[in-house]
Design an enzyme around this catalytic site. Structure first.
Site, short mmCIF file in Angstrom:
data_model
loop_
_atom_site.label_atom_id
_atom_site.label_comp_id
_atom_site.label_asym_id
_atom_site.label_seq_id
_atom_site.Cartn_x
_atom_site.Cartn_y
_atom_site.Cartn_z
N GLY A 83 62.64 3.62 -22.43
CA GLY A 83 61.43 3.25 -23.23
C GLY A 83 60.36 2.40 -22.23
O GLY A 83 59.87 1.35 -22.41
N ASP A 107 64.98 11.23 -27.56
CA ASP A 107 65.90 10.12 -28.03
C ASP A 107 67.04 9.72 -27.52
O ASP A 107 68.06 10.44 -27.24
CB ASP A 107 65.96 10.87 -29.46
CG ASP A 107 66.79 9.82 -30.37
OD1 ASP A 107 67.02 8.58 -30.02
OD2 ASP A 107 67.14 10.25 -31.63
N ASN A 152 66.26 -0.08 -21.42
CA ASN A 152 65.18 -1.03 -21.95
C ASN A 152 64.90 -0.68 -23.40
O ASN A 152 64.47 -1.44 -24.20
CB ASN A 152 64.15 -1.06 -21.17
CG ASN A 152 62.80 -1.66 -22.06
OD1 ASN A 152 62.61 -2.78 -21.95
ND2 ASN A 152 61.87 -0.67 -22.11
N TYR A 190 69.88 -6.03 -35.58
CA TYR A 190 69.21 -6.13 -34.23
C TYR A 190 70.31 -7.22 -33.19
O TYR A 190 70.56 -6.96 -32.09
CB TYR A 190 68.00 -6.42 -34.25
CG TYR A 190 67.10 -6.77 -32.93
CD1 TYR A 190 66.70 -5.62 -32.15
CD2 TYR A 190 66.98 -8.09 -32.28
CE1 TYR A 190 65.68 -5.97 -31.22
CE2 TYR A 190 66.23 -8.15 -31.32
CZ TYR A 190 65.59 -7.15 -30.75
OH TYR A 190 64.91 -7.25 -29.54
N ALA A 209 73.33 -7.86 -33.74
CA ALA A 209 74.55 -7.23 -33.41
C ALA A 209 74.38 -6.41 -32.13
O ALA A 209 75.16 -6.04 -31.51
CB ALA A 209 75.31 -6.56 -34.62
N LYS A 238 72.33 -6.18 -29.91
CA LYS A 238 71.83 -7.01 -28.47
C LYS A 238 73.11 -7.51 -28.15
O LYS A 238 73.19 -7.90 -26.77
CB LYS A 238 70.64 -7.88 -28.79
CG LYS A 238 69.50 -6.96 -29.03
CD LYS A 238 69.00 -6.04 -27.73
CE LYS A 238 67.64 -5.31 -28.10
NZ LYS A 238 67.45 -4.31 -26.89
N1 LIG Z 1 59.09 -8.00 -27.19
C1 LIG Z 1 60.05 -9.16 -27.22
O1 LIG Z 1 59.87 -10.19 -27.31
C2 LIG Z 1 61.57 -8.87 -26.78
C3 LIG Z 1 62.26 -9.86 -26.84
C4 LIG Z 1 63.72 -9.62 -26.59
C5 LIG Z 1 64.16 -8.30 -26.33
N2 LIG Z 1 63.17 -7.42 -26.24
C6 LIG Z 1 63.99 -6.05 -26.04
O2 LIG Z 1 63.04 -5.57 -24.96
C7 LIG Z 1 62.94 -4.03 -24.87
C8 LIG Z 1 61.70 -3.54 -24.80
O3 LIG Z 1 60.95 -3.93 -25.99
P1 LIG Z 1 59.18 -4.07 -26.23
O4 LIG Z 1 58.82 -5.18 -26.89
O5 LIG Z 1 58.68 -3.63 -24.95
O6 LIG Z 1 59.28 -2.87 -27.16
P2 LIG Z 1 58.13 -1.87 -27.64
O7 LIG Z 1 58.32 -1.39 -28.98
O8 LIG Z 1 56.87 -2.24 -26.91
O9 LIG Z 1 58.40 -0.55 -26.77
C9 LIG Z 1 59.73 0.11 -27.11
C10 LIG Z 1 59.81 1.19 -26.03
O10 LIG Z 1 61.32 1.97 -26.50
C11 LIG Z 1 60.97 3.53 -26.61
N3 LIG Z 1 61.81 3.86 -27.89
C12 LIG Z 1 62.25 3.17 -28.92
N4 LIG Z 1 63.15 4.01 -29.48
C13 LIG Z 1 63.41 5.18 -28.76
C14 LIG Z 1 64.50 6.12 -28.70
N5 LIG Z 1 64.99 6.55 -29.77
N6 LIG Z 1 64.53 6.92 -27.55
C15 LIG Z 1 63.86 6.55 -26.45
N7 LIG Z 1 62.81 5.79 -26.25
C16 LIG Z 1 62.73 4.86 -27.53
C17 LIG Z 1 59.51 3.39 -27.41
O11 LIG Z 1 59.10 4.78 -27.17
C18 LIG Z 1 58.91 2.55 -26.30
O12 LIG Z 1 58.60 3.13 -25.01
C19 LIG Z 1 63.53 -3.83 -26.33
O13 LIG Z 1 65.06 -3.34 -25.99
C20 LIG Z 1 63.71 -4.93 -27.12
O14 LIG Z 1 64.58 -5.02 -28.07
C21 LIG Z 1 62.00 -7.60 -26.56
#
Ligand SMILES: NC(=O)c1ccc[n+]([C@@H]2O[C@H](COP(=O)([O-])OP(=O)(O)OC[C@H]3O[C@@H](n4cnc5c(N)ncnc54)[C@H](O)[C@@H]3O)[C@@H](O)[C@H]2O)c1
Length: 248
Positions: free
Chosen positions: A12, A64, A91, A156, A158, A160
């Site tokens: 990601g 994926d 990530n 989500y 569950a 995490k």
């Molecule tokens: N933004 C927040 O406030 C927050 C808070 C807590 C945790 N997180 C976690 O941090 C991580 C990144 O979040 P973000 O906010 O940068 O998200 P984002 O939506 O900006 O980016 C998500 C990334 O994951 C990739 N992705 C999604 N599904 C995929 C798949 N099936 N295969 C490969 N890649 C895939 C997307 O292409 C993208 O690069 C996530 O795991 C999210 O749950 C985010």
């Protein structure tokens, strides 16, 4: 561990927190390999452009991470091309929110597959090569929601929370092999994922953050980077919160 020799794989990595992690490791000259699964390559190309400016070796793939066989193939190729993987950052993540009463089986399955099964897939695919090298760092990105819950996010939460249990177990299994396994738990971070939230939900989150502001992707990236550094050599199986005090 000289940075110029490290190979870092980030799932990601096209945007948000993943992009910030790519750029943080790139600043030190590490080789950056990232996966994404966006419908188009716009964000991934933007990340590649930013990495290009730092002049590091990069590889990006639309893949994926919930597919066991695709991930297995991918890591086989990475090890073939670059001999080893020094750091894996799990990530990639998605949200498919709904009250449990209205949540479909698909929303549950997709979220668990992308957020949790991917961590199993990538960790399993990379561990053999790390065991061979007797060194490695595995860092997975969970969420504060996995710790405290959040209405509309039972799937989500569950997924995490699952990452935390998985990490503590794998940390024990790999501790004698020179590999550390840890979790970084972001609070409320400024990315596309949170930009999509309704204004009221954002305000409710903000009101609960003692530091009174949303976090930035760089603040998560810095913690991940530190966990992968020599300075964190005796830290394994830990859950590190980066949340402005939202959960203590
Ligand atoms: N933004 C927040 O406030 C927050 C808070 C807590 C945790 N997180 C976690 O941090 C991580 C990144 O979040 P973000 O906010 O940068 O998200 P984002 O939506 O900006 O980016 C998500 C990334 O994951 C990739 N992705 C999604 N599904 C995929 C798949 N099936 N295969 C490969 N890649 C895939 C997307 O292409 C993208 O690069 C996530 O795991 C999210 O749950 C985010």
């Amino acid at each position: 561990m000289s940075e110029s020799k490290r190979t870092v794989v980030i799932t990601g990595g096209s945007k948000g927190i993943g992009r910030a992690i790519c750029l943080r490791f790139a600043r030190e000259g590490a080789r950056i390999i990232f996966m994404h699964y966006d419908p188009d390559d716009l964000a991934a190309n933007e990340t590649l452009g930013l990495l290009d400016k730092v002049n590091v070796e990069t590889k990006a793939e639309k893949l994926d991470v919930s597919s066991f066989s695709a991930v297995e193939e991918f890591f086989k190729q990475v090890v073939k091309d670059f001999q080893r993987v020094d750091v894996l950052v799990n990530n990639a993540g998605i949200t498919r929110d709904a009250f449990l009463m209205r949540m479909s089986e698909d929303q549950w399955d997709q979220t668990l597959q992308v957020n949790l099964k991917s961590v199993f897939n990538c960790t399993k695919a990379v561990m053999r090569s790390m065991i061979k090298e007797r060194s490695g760092r595995i860092i997975s990105i969970s969420s504060v929601v996995g710790q405290i819950g959040n209405i509309g996010q039972s799937n989500y939460a569950a997924s995490k929370a699952g990452i935390m249990g998985f990490t503590k177990t794998v940390a024990r299994e790999l501790a004698g092999r020179g590999i550390t396994v840890n979790v970084v738990v972001p609070g409320f971070i400024n990315t596309e994922m949170t930009q999509r939230l309704p204004v009221k939900a954002k305000e409710a989150f903000l009101a609960q953050i003692p530091m009174g502001r949303i976090g930035e992707p760089d603040e998560i990236a810095e913690t991940v980077y530190w966990l992968a550094s020599e300075g964190a050599s005796y830290i394994t199986g830990q859950v590190i919160h980066v949340n402005g005090g939202l959960y203590m």
